[in-house]
Design a protein around this motif. Sequence first.
Motif, PDB file in Angstrom:
ATOM      1  N   ASP A  98      39.359  42.744  36.389  1.00 40.60           N
ATOM      2  CA  ASP A  98      40.753  42.723  36.818  1.00 40.60           C
ATOM      3  C   ASP A  98      40.873  41.851  38.063  1.00 40.60           C
ATOM      4  OD1 ASP A  98      41.687  44.340  34.808  1.00 40.60           O
ATOM      5  OD2 ASP A  98      41.616  46.182  35.999  1.00 40.60           O
ATOM      6  N   LYS A 116      37.633  45.363  40.047  1.00 42.08           N
ATOM      7  CA  LYS A 116      38.749  44.491  40.396  1.00 42.08           C
ATOM      8  C   LYS A 116      38.348  43.530  41.506  1.00 42.08           C
ATOM      9  CE  LYS A 116      43.578  44.589  41.967  1.00 42.08           C
ATOM     10  NZ  LYS A 116      44.729  45.458  42.311  1.00 42.08           N
ATOM     11  N   LYS A 153      36.125  49.786  35.161  1.00 45.50           N
ATOM     12  CA  LYS A 153      36.482  48.375  35.285  1.00 45.50           C
ATOM     13  C   LYS A 153      36.659  48.025  36.749  1.00 45.50           C
ATOM     14  CE  LYS A 153      39.176  44.897  32.872  1.00 45.50           C
ATOM     15  NZ  LYS A 153      40.246  44.637  31.890  1.00 45.50           N
ATOM     16  N   LEU A 195      38.555  36.636  34.869  1.00 47.05           N
ATOM     17  CA  LEU A 195      39.313  37.278  33.791  1.00 47.05           C
ATOM     18  C   LEU A 195      38.543  37.224  32.475  1.00 47.05           C
ATOM     19  CD1 LEU A 195      42.885  35.899  34.587  1.00 47.05           C
ATOM     20  CD2 LEU A 195      42.070  38.240  34.935  1.00 47.05           C
ATOM     21  N   ILE A 216      48.703  38.142  36.247  1.00 42.05           N
ATOM     22  CA  ILE A 216      48.050  38.948  37.280  1.00 42.05           C
ATOM     23  C   ILE A 216      49.002  39.110  38.463  1.00 42.05           C
ATOM     24  CG2 ILE A 216      45.728  38.234  36.592  1.00 42.05           C
ATOM     25  CD1 ILE A 216      45.731  36.322  39.013  1.00 42.05           C
TER      26      ILE A 216
END
Length: 335
Positions: free
Chosen positions: A28, A4, A2, A23, A61
């Motif tokens: 992320d 970011k 994943k 998102l 977040i």
Amino acid sequence: MKRKALALLSGGLDSTLAVKLMLDLGIDVEALNFTSPFCTCTGKNAGCKSEAVRVAEEFKIPIKVMNKGLDYLEVVRNPRHGYGKGINPCIDCRIYLLRKAKEYMAESGADFVITGEVLGQRPMSQRRDAMRVIERESGLEGLLLRPLSAQFFAPTLPEREGWIDREKLLAIRGRSRKEQIELASEMDVRDYPCPAGGCLLTELSFVPKVRDVLDHSDELSLRDCRLLKIGRHFRIGRRTKVIIGRNEADNNLLENVMQAGETALTWMDGNTPAGVITGDQDPAGIGLAARILLRYTKAEQATPCRIKVRCNGSEETITVMNDLDEAAVTPYLIA
């Protein structure tokens, strides 16, 4: 694995939508917000950070709030790419922010940076050529994704590597917020406080105050810039200025932000604005400042008036003539 994104989040509509889009695409996100003494999104006591923090909490977040420091004020004083219609160094400001974002990427573990920029929305910093300059000089070539206008630019590394499906990125351009408002409704994004955001450096009425600080300061101060939002400002000496409150809120703020060595003035015989002298202090300057203060009271013209003078915990009363009319005060008025 994943991926970011590090998002520049002001709390306004565009940056909020950019975060929500990432998102929804399974990325992320960590938010990065910058405070500035020149922000107009909220009142004098807060700043854009309050909205950015609210959005980050809503989206669950993390958010990092950074202050634009003294190095930023030097950018305002000497922008490499010049000013916009006011004293706004928009291109240099974006480069400054994105360089800070790049520095923080390693600490945050982010793979790339996103912003809410929209092609053609702002006349100085969001032209295609300016956006390319900003990307190059910030050191983020290939790593700077603008999700709302991505279809108008060459694919970034996140798109080329398949971290993000380019087909799901948008093609918004121009100054209208119609598409963003519709998108906000579709994505259930609500409560955005300042769709367009704002910066006092773009406001022509604010330019004289900033220019005065730049011209009369050997060393720039964030506090001096914050004070520009409060009251009327008068230059009464090379290193001396008097600030006079416009209303009760200004009066209270001036009282609260006074520092050691500064002088407070009030008229003793009626309702009075607050006056604060900053910089060099001397009897002649205090007398002139007191006469300017009286111009904004209901004291009778051409009469002697009592002024309370407070400095460093001591207090005295002086008497000065209320002899300055508007024409006499105007040469001292900055804005």
